[in-house]
Design a protein around this motif. Sequence first.
Motif, short mmCIF file in Angstrom:
data_model
loop_
_atom_site.label_atom_id
_atom_site.label_comp_id
_atom_site.label_asym_id
_atom_site.label_seq_id
_atom_site.Cartn_x
_atom_site.Cartn_y
_atom_site.Cartn_z
N GLY A 7 86.63 12.06 -6.99
CA GLY A 7 85.62 12.01 -5.93
C GLY A 7 84.54 10.97 -6.15
N THR A 8 84.45 10.41 -7.37
CA THR A 8 83.48 9.34 -7.62
C THR A 8 84.04 8.04 -7.06
OG1 THR A 8 84.40 8.77 -9.79
CG2 THR A 8 82.62 10.45 -9.74
N GLN A 9 83.22 7.01 -7.12
CA GLN A 9 83.62 5.67 -6.72
C GLN A 9 83.48 4.78 -7.95
OE1 GLN A 9 83.97 4.49 -3.18
NE2 GLN A 9 84.23 6.66 -2.75
N LYS A 10 84.45 3.90 -8.21
CA LYS A 10 84.35 2.95 -9.31
C LYS A 10 83.86 1.63 -8.74
CE LYS A 10 86.59 0.80 -13.22
NZ LYS A 10 87.84 0.61 -13.94
N ALA A 11 82.67 1.20 -9.15
CA ALA A 11 82.06 -0.02 -8.62
C ALA A 11 82.87 -1.25 -8.97
CB ALA A 11 80.64 -0.16 -9.14
N VAL A 12 83.05 -2.12 -7.99
CA VAL A 12 83.72 -3.40 -8.18
C VAL A 12 82.68 -4.52 -8.20
CG1 VAL A 12 85.37 -5.02 -7.14
CG2 VAL A 12 85.80 -2.54 -7.03
N GLU A 13 81.67 -4.41 -7.32
CA GLU A 13 80.56 -5.36 -7.31
C GLU A 13 79.34 -4.70 -6.69
OE1 GLU A 13 82.40 -8.62 -5.20
OE2 GLU A 13 81.70 -7.88 -3.28
N ILE A 14 78.17 -5.20 -7.08
CA ILE A 14 76.91 -4.64 -6.60
C ILE A 14 76.06 -5.78 -6.03
CG2 ILE A 14 74.78 -3.44 -7.22
CD1 ILE A 14 76.32 -2.07 -9.47
N HIS A 15 75.49 -5.54 -4.86
CA HIS A 15 74.59 -6.50 -4.22
C HIS A 15 73.21 -5.87 -4.15
CE1 HIS A 15 78.65 -7.18 -2.42
NE2 HIS A 15 78.38 -8.38 -2.90
N ILE A 16 72.23 -6.50 -4.78
CA ILE A 16 70.85 -6.02 -4.72
C ILE A 16 70.18 -6.69 -3.53
CG2 ILE A 16 68.63 -5.91 -5.91
CD1 ILE A 16 70.20 -6.24 -8.57
N PHE A 17 69.65 -5.88 -2.61
CA PHE A 17 68.99 -6.41 -1.43
C PHE A 17 67.51 -6.66 -1.71
CE2 PHE A 17 72.63 -4.29 0.43
CZ PHE A 17 72.98 -5.09 1.50
N PRO A 18 66.93 -7.70 -1.09
CA PRO A 18 65.49 -7.88 -1.20
C PRO A 18 64.79 -6.75 -0.45
CG PRO A 18 66.40 -9.48 0.33
CD PRO A 18 67.55 -8.73 -0.27
N GLU A 19 63.56 -6.47 -0.80
CA GLU A 19 62.83 -5.37 -0.18
C GLU A 19 62.80 -5.49 1.35
OE1 GLU A 19 61.23 -1.78 0.08
OE2 GLU A 19 62.00 -2.66 -1.77
N ALA A 20 62.69 -6.71 1.86
CA ALA A 20 62.63 -6.92 3.31
C ALA A 20 63.92 -6.50 4.01
CB ALA A 20 62.32 -8.38 3.61
N ALA A 21 65.01 -6.38 3.27
CA ALA A 21 66.30 -5.99 3.86
C ALA A 21 66.64 -4.52 3.62
CB ALA A 21 67.40 -6.88 3.32
N ARG A 22 65.70 -3.76 3.10
CA ARG A 22 65.93 -2.33 2.85
C ARG A 22 66.40 -1.66 4.14
NH1 ARG A 22 64.79 1.40 -0.94
NH2 ARG A 22 63.63 -0.07 -2.21
N GLY A 23 67.47 -0.90 4.05
CA GLY A 23 68.01 -0.20 5.21
C GLY A 23 69.14 -0.94 5.92
N THR A 24 69.38 -2.19 5.57
CA THR A 24 70.43 -2.98 6.22
C THR A 24 71.80 -2.33 6.00
OG1 THR A 24 69.18 -5.02 5.90
CG2 THR A 24 71.54 -5.25 6.32
N GLY A 25 72.48 -2.00 7.08
CA GLY A 25 73.82 -1.43 6.99
C GLY A 25 73.90 -0.14 6.21
N GLU A 26 72.82 0.64 6.20
CA GLU A 26 72.79 1.86 5.38
C GLU A 26 73.93 2.79 5.73
OE1 GLU A 26 69.76 5.49 4.18
OE2 GLU A 26 69.09 3.96 5.57
N GLY A 27 74.57 3.32 4.69
CA GLY A 27 75.65 4.28 4.86
C GLY A 27 76.87 3.94 4.01
#
Length: 169
Positions: free
Chosen positions: A49-69
């Motif tokens: 049930g976990t997810q194994k991360a392949v890559e991580i993208h850190i968003f800038p604060e101004a983009a918080r909430g972009t495509g959330e979900g």
Amino acid sequence: MLDVKPRDGADVKIKLADNAQVRTVLGKTIADVKQGLFVGITAMPQPDGTQKAVEIHIFPEAARGTGEGHRPWDLMPGSTMTNANVDSEVAITDGKKLVLKYKDGDKTFIVPDNVKVVMFAPGAMADLKPARKSSSSARKSCRTARSKRRPSRSAPTASTRRCERELGA
């Protein structure tokens, strides 16, 4: 005007709007991923049930909430994308265990030490260069593309026209 080649291999012409935003990516490490950041994690679902991360993208604060979900993703068959806040982080033997929370739920990620981590940063039109990988948040069918200088040899498709509309062309 950009000529791009999505993963499906078709040539696509995209006319960027005059006010199109361009971002670049900076290399980071798993140590840069901290509680409270808004991130996007591409992952593969695991039997437990976990997810194994392949890559991580850190968003800038101004983009918080972009495509959330959380949703299916097209990086590889069966992959997912989760854009959410890092709620907790725990060191594990070979990386980190992260819990991401978003408006409709949460997901737990196992993140290996060697996972690719990048941070989005402001960019410029000059950053769009021939044969450089790029992506568009306008539409999944346009997302990962390779810019080229030569004109497209194919007639516009419905998918191309949809991409052009969503990019403001």
